[in-house]
Design a protein around this motif. Structure first.
Motif, short mmCIF file in Angstrom:
data_model
loop_
_atom_site.label_atom_id
_atom_site.label_comp_id
_atom_site.label_asym_id
_atom_site.label_seq_id
_atom_site.Cartn_x
_atom_site.Cartn_y
_atom_site.Cartn_z
N THR A 104 -36.65 -22.13 24.46
CA THR A 104 -37.94 -21.56 24.85
C THR A 104 -37.86 -20.04 24.95
OG1 THR A 104 -38.47 -23.57 26.08
CG2 THR A 104 -39.73 -21.59 26.62
N TYR A 105 -36.82 -19.57 25.59
CA TYR A 105 -36.66 -18.13 25.80
C TYR A 105 -36.40 -17.37 24.50
CZ TYR A 105 -34.07 -13.86 26.92
OH TYR A 105 -33.61 -12.56 26.95
N GLY A 106 -35.57 -17.94 23.62
CA GLY A 106 -35.12 -17.21 22.44
C GLY A 106 -36.23 -16.70 21.54
N PRO A 107 -37.12 -17.56 21.04
CA PRO A 107 -38.16 -17.06 20.14
C PRO A 107 -39.08 -16.02 20.78
CG PRO A 107 -37.98 -19.44 20.00
CD PRO A 107 -37.14 -19.02 21.16
N ILE A 108 -39.36 -16.18 22.09
CA ILE A 108 -40.25 -15.24 22.76
C ILE A 108 -39.58 -13.87 22.88
CG2 ILE A 108 -41.49 -14.77 24.91
CD1 ILE A 108 -41.57 -17.85 25.31
N ALA A 109 -38.30 -13.86 23.28
CA ALA A 109 -37.57 -12.59 23.35
C ALA A 109 -37.45 -11.97 21.96
CB ALA A 109 -36.19 -12.83 23.95
N GLY A 110 -37.31 -12.81 20.94
CA GLY A 110 -37.23 -12.30 19.57
C GLY A 110 -38.53 -11.63 19.13
N VAL A 111 -39.68 -12.21 19.50
CA VAL A 111 -40.97 -11.60 19.16
C VAL A 111 -41.12 -10.25 19.85
CG1 VAL A 111 -43.47 -11.84 19.47
CG2 VAL A 111 -42.12 -13.77 18.64
N ALA A 112 -40.71 -10.17 21.12
CA ALA A 112 -40.81 -8.91 21.85
C ALA A 112 -39.97 -7.82 21.19
CB ALA A 112 -40.38 -9.10 23.31
N SER A 134 -46.94 -6.82 16.61
CA SER A 134 -46.99 -5.70 17.55
C SER A 134 -47.98 -5.97 18.67
CB SER A 134 -47.36 -4.41 16.81
OG SER A 134 -47.46 -3.32 17.70
N ALA A 135 -49.09 -6.60 18.34
CA ALA A 135 -50.13 -6.86 19.35
C ALA A 135 -49.68 -7.85 20.41
CB ALA A 135 -51.39 -7.38 18.66
N VAL A 136 -48.83 -8.81 20.02
CA VAL A 136 -48.39 -9.82 20.99
C VAL A 136 -47.07 -9.44 21.64
CG1 VAL A 136 -49.59 -11.65 19.75
CG2 VAL A 136 -47.18 -11.22 19.26
N GLY A 137 -46.56 -8.25 21.31
CA GLY A 137 -45.27 -7.85 21.84
C GLY A 137 -45.24 -7.74 23.35
N ARG A 138 -46.31 -7.15 23.92
CA ARG A 138 -46.31 -6.96 25.37
C ARG A 138 -46.38 -8.29 26.14
NH1 ARG A 138 -50.03 -3.35 29.50
NH2 ARG A 138 -48.24 -2.70 30.76
N PRO A 139 -47.33 -9.18 25.81
CA PRO A 139 -47.31 -10.47 26.52
C PRO A 139 -46.03 -11.27 26.28
CG PRO A 139 -48.97 -10.45 24.77
CD PRO A 139 -48.51 -9.05 24.94
N ALA A 140 -45.47 -11.16 25.06
CA ALA A 140 -44.21 -11.86 24.80
C ALA A 140 -43.09 -11.33 25.69
CB ALA A 140 -43.82 -11.71 23.33
N GLY A 141 -43.08 -10.01 25.91
CA GLY A 141 -42.07 -9.43 26.78
C GLY A 141 -42.18 -9.93 28.21
N PHE A 142 -43.41 -10.09 28.70
CA PHE A 142 -43.59 -10.58 30.06
C PHE A 142 -43.21 -12.06 30.18
CE2 PHE A 142 -47.00 -7.13 30.50
CZ PHE A 142 -46.08 -6.25 31.07
N VAL A 143 -43.55 -12.85 29.17
CA VAL A 143 -43.17 -14.27 29.20
C VAL A 143 -41.65 -14.42 29.12
CG1 VAL A 143 -43.36 -16.48 28.01
CG2 VAL A 143 -45.37 -15.01 28.23
N ALA A 144 -41.02 -13.58 28.29
CA ALA A 144 -39.55 -13.61 28.21
C ALA A 144 -38.93 -13.30 29.57
CB ALA A 144 -39.06 -12.62 27.16
N ALA A 145 -39.52 -12.34 30.30
CA ALA A 145 -39.01 -12.00 31.63
C ALA A 145 -39.16 -13.17 32.60
CB ALA A 145 -39.73 -10.77 32.16
N LEU A 146 -40.26 -13.93 32.48
CA LEU A 146 -40.47 -15.07 33.37
C LEU A 146 -39.48 -16.20 33.08
CD1 LEU A 146 -44.39 -15.28 33.40
CD2 LEU A 146 -42.90 -14.58 35.28
N THR A 147 -39.11 -16.36 31.83
CA THR A 147 -38.18 -17.44 31.47
C THR A 147 -36.72 -17.00 31.53
OG1 THR A 147 -38.42 -16.86 29.12
CG2 THR A 147 -39.86 -18.59 29.98
N ALA A 148 -36.48 -15.72 31.82
CA ALA A 148 -35.11 -15.20 31.80
C ALA A 148 -34.23 -15.71 32.94
CB ALA A 148 -35.15 -13.67 31.80
N PRO A 149 -34.70 -15.76 34.20
CA PRO A 149 -33.79 -16.19 35.28
C PRO A 149 -33.11 -17.54 35.05
CG PRO A 149 -35.74 -15.15 36.21
CD PRO A 149 -36.00 -15.29 34.74
N PRO A 150 -33.83 -18.57 34.57
CA PRO A 150 -33.11 -19.83 34.30
C PRO A 150 -32.03 -19.68 33.24
CG PRO A 150 -35.48 -20.21 34.39
CD PRO A 150 -35.29 -18.73 34.39
N VAL A 151 -32.24 -18.77 32.27
CA VAL A 151 -31.22 -18.55 31.25
C VAL A 151 -29.94 -18.01 31.88
CG1 VAL A 151 -30.64 -17.24 29.16
CG2 VAL A 151 -32.94 -18.19 29.44
N ALA A 152 -30.10 -17.10 32.87
CA ALA A 152 -28.94 -16.52 33.54
C ALA A 152 -28.22 -17.51 34.44
CB ALA A 152 -29.37 -15.30 34.35
#
Length: 314
Positions: A104-112, A134-152
């Motif tokens: 889940t995290y990987g593709p979103i972080a890749g888009v950002a 480019s237009a979806v980069g900012r929301p993708a970055g925020f979603v990646a941040a939300l899914t990041a803690p479980p990855v860690a």
């Protein structure tokens, strides 16, 4: 006086089998944690108007994610085995849950990260599809941040769910150790890659992560009983001593001289190296504990003497 009994196994052989994992796995855990922390840092840079920090965080997340997948696939032997793990979802399996978290995290972080690359191109040469990225980069970055803690954190759960004594007994605090270590590594990369005037959030994340890692690790060792011994012995002990020294050095450098570019670079490198040592030290401690039957037999007998059920699973 009857001498104290020496607990061992039949013919002195290990009770549990040491994990077949090699160096790919601690490297996989480090890169995943660094990527997750960098996504959080990138989102913070975006919210606070620090474009250099946002860009460095997104690119670091992409690099860390790529290295994570490369080490995981190398350990599995071929890419198809990773895809096979996506055929089912089992909430009681840390491996299954972790696979879906990473997928889940990987593709979103890749888009950002791709959005950052598009924004670096001359505008007149950007195709329409790239403008959409480019237009979806900012929301993708925020979603990646939300899914990041479980990855860690999920790799700590994965280790502690095994029967390997030093991993299993660390189940309470190990996720906090890994999350703190991931934050320290991401902050360290931010200090290396970003000018000091934009690296304030990276310095704060680095110091906070280092403190969390060191405190959680101390509590972890106190709660593990005899299974904490491998953390201070042999190869694992050398890794863990290096981890503490590098993490403390990096955190102090971040506090005392973080606005100096050379000091920030040295401190950041120390924090990244300390995070690597933490993963390898804990990995080696688990392997050492599995080879010595004492670390399986003694904790189980202590629990039985207290009337508690054993928690080991084969």
């Amino acid at each position: 006086m009857v001498p104290e009994a020496t607990f061992t196994s039949y013919s002195g052989l290990p009770v549990v089998k040491a994990s077949p994992w090699k160096a790919d796995i601690p490297a996989y855990m480090f890169f995943g944690g660094m990527a997750a922390g960098s996504s959080l840092l990138a989102a913070g840079g975006d919210l606070t108007g620090r474009p250099a920090l946002r860009r460095a965080g997104r690119f670091t997340a992409l690099i860390g994610l790529s290295a994570t997948m490369a080490t995981l696939v190398h350990d599995l032997g071929r890419p198809g085995r990773f895809l096979n793990m996506l055929r089912t979802a089992k909430l009681t399996s840390p491996m299954s849950v972790g696979t879906w978290i990473l997928s889940t995290y990987g593709p979103i972080a890749g888009v950002a990260a791709a959005a950052e690359l598009v924004d670096m191109l001359p505008e007149r040469r950007v195709p329409a599809l790239f403008r959409l990225v480019s237009a979806v980069g900012r929301p993708a970055g925020f979603v990646a941040a939300l899914t990041a803690p479980p990855v860690a954190a999920y790799t700590a759960v994965l280790l502690s769910d095994t029967a390997t004594p030093s991993w299993h007994e660390a189940y309470r605090e190990l996720p906090f150790v890994f999350v703190g270590s991931a934050a320290a590594a991401a902050g360290g990369v931010g200090m290396l890659a970003v000018p000091p005037d934009q690296a304030g959030p990276a310095r704060r994340m680095a110091v906070g992560g280092a403190v969390l890692e060191l405190v959680a690790e101390q509590r972890m060792e106190s709660s593990m009983g005899i299974t904490a011994e491998p953390l201070h012995q042999g190869k694992a002990g050398r890794w863990m001593r290096a981890s503490k020294a590098l993490t403390i050095t990096g955190a102090l450098g971040s506090l005392l001289g973080g606005r100096s570019r050379p000091v920030a670079a040295v401190s950041g490198a120390a924090l990244v190296a300390g995070s690597v040592c933490t993963r390898f030290g804990i990995f080696e401690a688990g392997q050492q504990s599995a080879r010595d039957p004492k670390y399986t037999v003694v904790p189980q007998r202590e629990r039985l003497d207290r009337g508690e059920p054993t928690r080991y699973r084969g």
